[in-house]
Structure formats: structure tokens, C-alpha cells
Design a protein around this motif. Structure first.
Motif, mmCIF file in Angstrom:
data_model
loop_
_atom_site.group_PDB
_atom_site.id
_atom_site.type_symbol
_atom_site.label_atom_id
_atom_site.label_comp_id
_atom_site.label_asym_id
_atom_site.label_seq_id
_atom_site.Cartn_x
_atom_site.Cartn_y
_atom_site.Cartn_z
ATOM 1 N N ARG A 141 -19.577 -40.072 -2.004
ATOM 2 C CA ARG A 141 -18.459 -40.872 -2.520
ATOM 3 C C ARG A 141 -17.226 -40.002 -2.740
ATOM 4 O O ARG A 141 -16.104 -40.443 -2.538
ATOM 5 C CB ARG A 141 -18.849 -41.569 -3.824
ATOM 6 C CG ARG A 141 -19.809 -42.736 -3.597
ATOM 7 C CD ARG A 141 -20.185 -43.370 -4.929
ATOM 8 N NE ARG A 141 -21.045 -44.523 -4.754
ATOM 9 C CZ ARG A 141 -22.370 -44.475 -4.662
ATOM 10 N NH1 ARG A 141 -22.983 -43.309 -4.734
ATOM 11 N NH2 ARG A 141 -23.076 -45.568 -4.500
ATOM 12 N N ARG A 161 -25.959 -38.421 -17.033
ATOM 13 C CA ARG A 161 -24.512 -38.448 -16.822
ATOM 14 C C ARG A 161 -23.800 -38.550 -18.180
ATOM 15 O O ARG A 161 -23.855 -39.584 -18.834
ATOM 16 C CB ARG A 161 -24.127 -39.630 -15.928
ATOM 17 C CG ARG A 161 -24.403 -39.367 -14.452
ATOM 18 C CD ARG A 161 -24.139 -40.567 -13.589
ATOM 19 N NE ARG A 161 -25.221 -41.540 -13.658
ATOM 20 C CZ ARG A 161 -25.240 -42.693 -12.983
ATOM 21 N NH1 ARG A 161 -24.230 -43.024 -12.202
ATOM 22 N NH2 ARG A 161 -26.257 -43.507 -13.080
ATOM 23 N N TRP A 211 -25.807 -35.673 -5.089
ATOM 24 C CA TRP A 211 -25.945 -36.744 -6.063
ATOM 25 C C TRP A 211 -24.983 -37.914 -5.826
ATOM 26 O O TRP A 211 -25.367 -39.072 -5.966
ATOM 27 C CB TRP A 211 -25.663 -36.195 -7.466
ATOM 28 C CG TRP A 211 -26.843 -35.573 -8.132
ATOM 29 C CD1 TRP A 211 -27.105 -34.236 -8.245
ATOM 30 C CD2 TRP A 211 -27.909 -36.236 -8.831
ATOM 31 N NE1 TRP A 211 -28.256 -34.051 -8.950
ATOM 32 C CE2 TRP A 211 -28.761 -35.251 -9.329
ATOM 33 C CE3 TRP A 211 -28.191 -37.585 -9.065
ATOM 34 C CZ2 TRP A 211 -29.916 -35.561 -10.055
ATOM 35 C CZ3 TRP A 211 -29.324 -37.892 -9.787
ATOM 36 C CH2 TRP A 211 -30.170 -36.892 -10.263
ATOM 37 N N CYS A 212 -23.731 -37.595 -5.485
ATOM 38 C CA CYS A 212 -22.734 -38.683 -5.410
ATOM 39 C C CYS A 212 -22.829 -39.422 -4.082
ATOM 40 O O CYS A 212 -22.127 -40.410 -3.875
ATOM 41 C CB CYS A 212 -21.323 -38.153 -5.642
ATOM 42 S SG CYS A 212 -20.516 -37.522 -4.165
ATOM 43 N N CYS A 258 -20.997 -31.546 -4.905
ATOM 44 C CA CYS A 258 -22.417 -31.624 -5.280
ATOM 45 C C CYS A 258 -23.226 -30.500 -4.638
ATOM 46 O O CYS A 258 -23.984 -29.806 -5.296
ATOM 47 C CB CYS A 258 -23.009 -32.953 -4.834
ATOM 48 S SG CYS A 258 -22.258 -34.410 -5.541
ATOM 49 N N VAL A 270 -19.612 -42.010 -11.018
ATOM 50 C CA VAL A 270 -19.678 -41.949 -9.557
ATOM 51 C C VAL A 270 -20.004 -40.540 -9.056
ATOM 52 O O VAL A 270 -20.793 -40.363 -8.139
ATOM 53 C CB VAL A 270 -18.336 -42.433 -8.941
ATOM 54 C CG1 VAL A 270 -18.252 -42.094 -7.469
ATOM 55 C CG2 VAL A 270 -18.183 -43.934 -9.144
ATOM 56 N N CYS A 271 -19.406 -39.504 -9.676
ATOM 57 C CA CYS A 271 -19.447 -38.169 -9.065
ATOM 58 C C CYS A 271 -20.640 -37.321 -9.487
ATOM 59 O O CYS A 271 -20.961 -36.347 -8.818
ATOM 60 C CB CYS A 271 -18.151 -37.418 -9.346
ATOM 61 S SG CYS A 271 -18.014 -36.735 -11.017
ATOM 62 N N CYS A 309 -14.997 -37.658 -12.614
ATOM 63 C CA CYS A 309 -14.595 -39.048 -12.311
ATOM 64 C C CYS A 309 -14.647 -39.948 -13.541
ATOM 65 O O CYS A 309 -13.977 -40.964 -13.593
ATOM 66 C CB CYS A 309 -15.445 -39.633 -11.187
ATOM 67 S SG CYS A 309 -17.013 -40.332 -11.727
#
Lengths: 468, 86
Positions: free
Chosen positions: A420, B65, A416-417, A383, B50-51, B46
Motif C-alpha cells: 500500500r 499497531r 506487512w502493508c 516494510c 495501513v502502513c 500513516c
């Protein structure tokens, strides 16, 4: 959003959440089943978008009848309100489940948010054409689209098997399934393997599919590099020590190193956690799936990765436990010591499956050598585009000793993630000694998120107004 | 039955029920964003939301997304450059 208070809010409509909601509703409770997506099923039972079909679809969705029975229990229940496309960003004590479409209040909560995939960086992993293994699977199950024509499946863990089999069934040329770990270790744990014969049968079925579709299966090899300029053109596989390098031209890579419990909502609420042998953190639960926060339950992957069977059983146990607690409080017998609400055979099934999951866990670690294959330019955080060089500098030159400090110095995990994707890698790299496994505190640094989802400021302001 | 939309001005066709990302990949498009700092191409990774790698601009709205957003007839999908707000 209705201002009605529910007896139970279930977060996540995958196998565990559906089972918990259906079971609790059948016991007479009013249930809100809150789901970020547009369909029931979660990842394992992911359904194709409405109207999509393909001749090979039935082969991809084994266990479909089981899903349909469970979905019918949810859909026909007059006591369940399914709230699709509600993204939960926090849970407040009491409980108020905060979603991007407003709050949902409930006396009890079952956290059934499942898991997401663990990946570790390697040169070229940010090229289009590199997918997580589960991502390739989701594309296929949800969109009926192949990640590529010529695909390599790699990483570690049982998820790689259905991913490779599914892609081959749907017409992709699977150039190889590369399991990074040697799999002979299962022989050392005969009891959990033999008491879960369904798993053996499943394994044999996959082996048959690989022979039929000519999918080469190799263990002890991992992808150490992805090559290409604007998109993936080839991968290099090698032994973890870098020997035996082999280049394979391909247009897609599906790679994953196991799953990570999605527990941020529970951690932020203050639930106790436990570190598992696979280097992940799950919520600590008792025999009734209760976490350390009264009224807050966890079922399925949130209590530690264990697969669909465990999720279904634990959802049911949680649903029964919530209903029993309600019955006790209605009878004003809260002081009565609580016996397990679920029948003994359910609990035995859960324990047997958890036993098997514990064996899988130790068979499929991330090979520690993954970090030896990084180059200074390899992005660790996709990210914020933080290269390995910056992380190394933070640890070796700037004195960072933990993942949080690495994050503050480099921005790794701030995008953003919310960490994760890079959280595991950063937790490993924060250790100066590469042989040391990541510390629980470092894994938690990425897993604890006061806002579990990006939230528009307008939604936060609205919540603030409500609280006044 | 099919769903017509455009990507960077080119006419595209999706099957109903697909997501923006699924439809683009099926049409052979692998990338629909360039990163904020390196200007590198990104697409699906992903596949489950999630990503956030697959962000794209749909009907003028950036940071959608692509792996989650269902594609609708008439959607105008354009490559997102950086944060999509230039």
C-alpha cells in the motif's frame, strides 16, 4: 458471529458506508455495517476517542452536525447491525464477507472502504517524525495529539489544506504549507469550479485561517529530503527540478501526494476497474453505483477519489439502488429493465461533484521528478527495507520490466502493508523511461490482494473447516 | 482522569480514549520499534492502520499497531526489536 443472512453488507463505516447503510435500512432492508475500527465516521468524520475533548475541537470538526444526523440514522435503526472491530480480509461470491471474527453473509454488498494516502519516497522519509498528512490529521482528530510543535506540511492535493489548518488551530507552529503543483490551473476549468460554489467558499475559509495563523503557503515546492539521525530534525524543500533548496528545522513533517482508492476486496472478487487521470485505479460503476459483479456496489472513494460530498451522495444512491433491486426481485420482475433507482437530483449532484473531482485530479499530479531526488540508500519499501539501489538493479541489470518482477526480485511490496505504501513508487520505478506514467497493470500488481488484511492462520483454518 | 501504563519500564500517563501511539507521542516518545534488518527506529507514519510501521509489543504480544490499539490502564508497552519474537 450470528449465522443470520443479511439483505445487505456494507463494508466501511465512513461517510459513504454510513449513508448507504442508513438509506437501505430506511427502505426496509436488514443491513450489516462492518467496520474495522471502534467508531463510526471513517477518516473524514473521525471522532476523538471516547471521553477526549479540547477547547479547539469544535473548530476542527466542521460538518459535525451533519455527522451527528447521519450517525443517529445508523444508531437508531432497528434494521442495522453495526459490527465494529471486524477486519474484512476477503469477500466470496454470493456473498460471504470474511472477517477476522467470522463470516457475514448477505445478498448484496456495498464496498465503502474509502482510501489511503499516496506517498513517494525521498531521503530520510523513514525517520520518526515524518507522517503522512492524513496520519497527522488522524492523530489530531482521534487522539487530540499534535504530530509535532514545529510542523511542515507538504505534498500535493486538497487534503493538505485542512491538515495545515487543523494543526495551526490546535496550537502547532506550521512553518509552511508547500503544494508541489502550481495552482493556477483551476482557472482553466471555470465551469466545474463555479457550479460547486461550496468548494470556493471552503477555499476562501482556509485562506483566512492561514493568514490568521501566519501559515506561509507556497506552491511549486516539494520536500526533497528529511534530515536527522534517530528522529526528524529538518526538511529540505526545493522546486521539483532541485533548484531553490531551502532547509527548514522542524520536528514533524506531514506529507502526502493524494489518495488511493482502497479496492482490493473488489478487485479480488473480479470487479472491473478504471484508470483515473491522477494515476490511481478505482472500481468501474454504473449510474446506480453497481460494479461489474452483480449485487456488488461501490460508493465514494472506491469508485475514484472525489471527497466527502460525493461519498455521502453515492452512499445514498447505492442504498436506494440495492433496495430497488430487492423490490424488483420480490415482485419477480427481475427482467424489467432497471431505471435508475435514485431521484434525478441526487444523480445530478453526484455528477456535478464528480466533475469537480476530475478537475482536482489533473491539478495535483505527483511531480514526476520525485524519483530524481532518491539516493541509492533511500528506502523504497519501508516494510522490507528495500533501498532504491535494489530496485534500480532489478530494472537495469536484471531486466525487470514490470512491478511484479521488481517485487519478486527485491521483496518490495511483500511486507506487512502489502504494497500500500510503496506500490505507486515501485510502479513508477519499474518504468525505464521516467517520463512514462505508471502502467495500470503495475498499479494493480500492488492493489490486488487475495487476503486484504494480514490474517492469523487460525482464522484461515477455521474458514477452511466451515467450507467442508 | 488518566490512564497509567508503562513504556520500557517507565511510568507513563495517557488520556482515556487515546491509542498507544497517540499516548506515547503526546509523552514525547517518537519511536518504539527497531527494524528487522537495519535496526532503524520507527514510530507512527500513516496513523490509520495501513502502513504497519508503528508495530509495538503490548502486554507481551508483538506486532500490535500502536495507531489503532486503545491504551488501557496497566498496559505494559515495550519497544519491539525486529519481529518481536526473539
Amino acid at each position: 458471529m450470528s449465522s443470520e443472512a443479511f439483505d445487505l453488507a456494507v463494508i466501511g463505516a465512513g461517510p459513504a458506508g454510513m449513508a448507504a447503510a442508513a438509506t437501505a435500512a430506511e427502505q426496509g432492508l436488514r443491513v450489516a455495517l462492518i467496520e474495522g475500527g471502534r467508531q463510526l465516521g471513517g477518516q473524514y468524520f473521525r471522532q476523538p476517542g471516547p471521553g477526549l475533548t479540547a477547547p479547539w475541537l469544535p473548530k476542527l470538526h466542521h460538518g459535525r452536525s451533519r455527522f451527528e444526523r447521519l450517525a443517529a440514522r445508523v444508531e437508531t435503526s432497528p434494521r442495522i447491525e453495526v459490527l465494529f472491530e471486524h477486519q474484512v480480509w476477503a469477500v466470496e461470491p454470493g456473498f460471504t464477507v470474511l472477517t477476522d471474527r467470522g463470516p457475514v453473509t448477505a445478498a448484496d454488498v456495498v464496498l465503502a472502504t474509502g482510501s489511503y494516502e499516496r506517498v513517494v519516497p525521498f531521503p530520510g522519509w523513514d525517520l520518526p517524525g515524518v507522517f503522512t498528512a492524513g496520519g497527522a490529521q488522524a492523530l489530531l482528530k482521534g487522539n487530540l495529539v499534535l504530530a509535532g510543535r514545529r510542523v511542515v506540511v507538504a505534498g500535493t492535493g486538497p487534503l493538505l489544506l485542512p491538515v495545515a489548518a487543523g494543526l495551526a488551530t490546535a496550537g502547532a507552529k506550521v512553518l509552511g504549507l508547500f503544494e508541489a503543483n502550481r495552482i493556477r490551473g483551476y482557472a482553466k476549468h471555470p465551469l466545474p469550479v463555479l457550479t460547486n460554489p461550496a468548494k470556493l467558499v471552503e477555499g476562501i475559509d482556509f485562506a483566512r485561517q492561514f493568514i490568521r495563523n501566519r501559515v506561509p503557503v507556497r506552491s511549486g515546492l516539494m520536500v526533497v529530503e528529511a534530515q536527522g539521525t534517530d528522529f526528524l530534525e529538518a526538511v529540505v524543500v526545493a522546486r521539483p527540478d532541485g533548484s531553490g533548496r531551502r532547509r527548514i528545522a522542524c520536528d514533524a513533517l506531514a506529507v502526502g501526494y493524494g489518495l488511493v482508492p482502497q479496492i482490493d476486496l473488489g478487485l479480488t472478487l473480479g470487479c472491473e476497474h478504471r484508470m483515473l487521470a491522477d494515476g490511481t485505479v478505482g472500481l468501474r460503476v454504473d449510474t446506480n453505483q453497481r460494479t461489474s459483479v452483480p449485487g456488488f456496489y461501490a460508493a465514494g472513494e472506491t469508485a475514484g477519489i472525489a471527497g466527502v460530498e460525493t461519498s455521502l451522495v453515492e452512499g445514498e444512491i447505492a442504498g436506494l439502488a440495492v433496495a430497488a433491486a430487492f423490490a424488483r426481485s420480490r415482485a419477480r420482475q427481475a427482467a424489467v429493465p432497471d431505471a435508475a433507482a435514485a431521484p434525478a437530483d441526487l444523480r445530478r449532484r453526484r455528477d456535478r461533484q464528480r466533475g469537480f473531482a476530475d478537475v482536482i485530479r489533473v491539478q495535483h499530479p505527483v511531480p514526476a521528478a520525485w524519483r530524481d531526488h532518491l539516493t541509492p540508500d533511500t528506502l523504497v519499501c519501508r516494510c522490507e527495507e528495500v533501498p532504491a539501489r535494489a530496485v534500480t538493479e532489478a530494472v537495469e541489470d536484471l531486466g525487470a520490466c514490470d512491478a511484479r518482477t521488481v517485487k519478486l526480485l527485491t521483496r518490495a511490496g511483500m511486507g506487512w502493508c502489502q504494497g500500500r505504501v510503496c506500490g505507486y513508487a515501485v510502479a513508477c520505478l519499474a518504468r525505464r523511461d521516467p517520463t512514462e506514467p505508471p502502467a495500470a497493470t503495475d498499479l494493480l500488481a500492488a492493489a490486488k490482494r487475495p487476503l486484504a488484511r494480514p490474517v492469523p492462520l487460525g482464522v484461515l483454518a477455521e474458514q477452511d473447516r466451515r467450507n467442508k | 482522569m488518566s490512564v497509567d501504563f508503562t513504556f520500557d519500564g517507565r511510568p507513563m500517563t495517557a488520556r482515556p480514549g487515546q491509542t498507544v501511539g497517540g499516548a506515547l507521542l503526546a509523552a514525547g516518545v517518537q519511536s518504539w520499534r527497531t527494524t528487522r534488518f537495519g535496526g532503524k527506529p520507527r514510530g507512527l507514519f500513516c496513523g490509520i492502520g495501513v502502513c504497519f510501521d508503528c508495530l509495538v509489543t503490548v502486554n507481551g504480544e508483538p506486532n500490535v499497531r500502536a495507531c489503532l490499539a486503545p491504551v488501557s490502564a496497566g498496559d505494559v508497552v515495550v519497544t519491539q526489536v525486529g519481529d518481536g519474537r526473539e
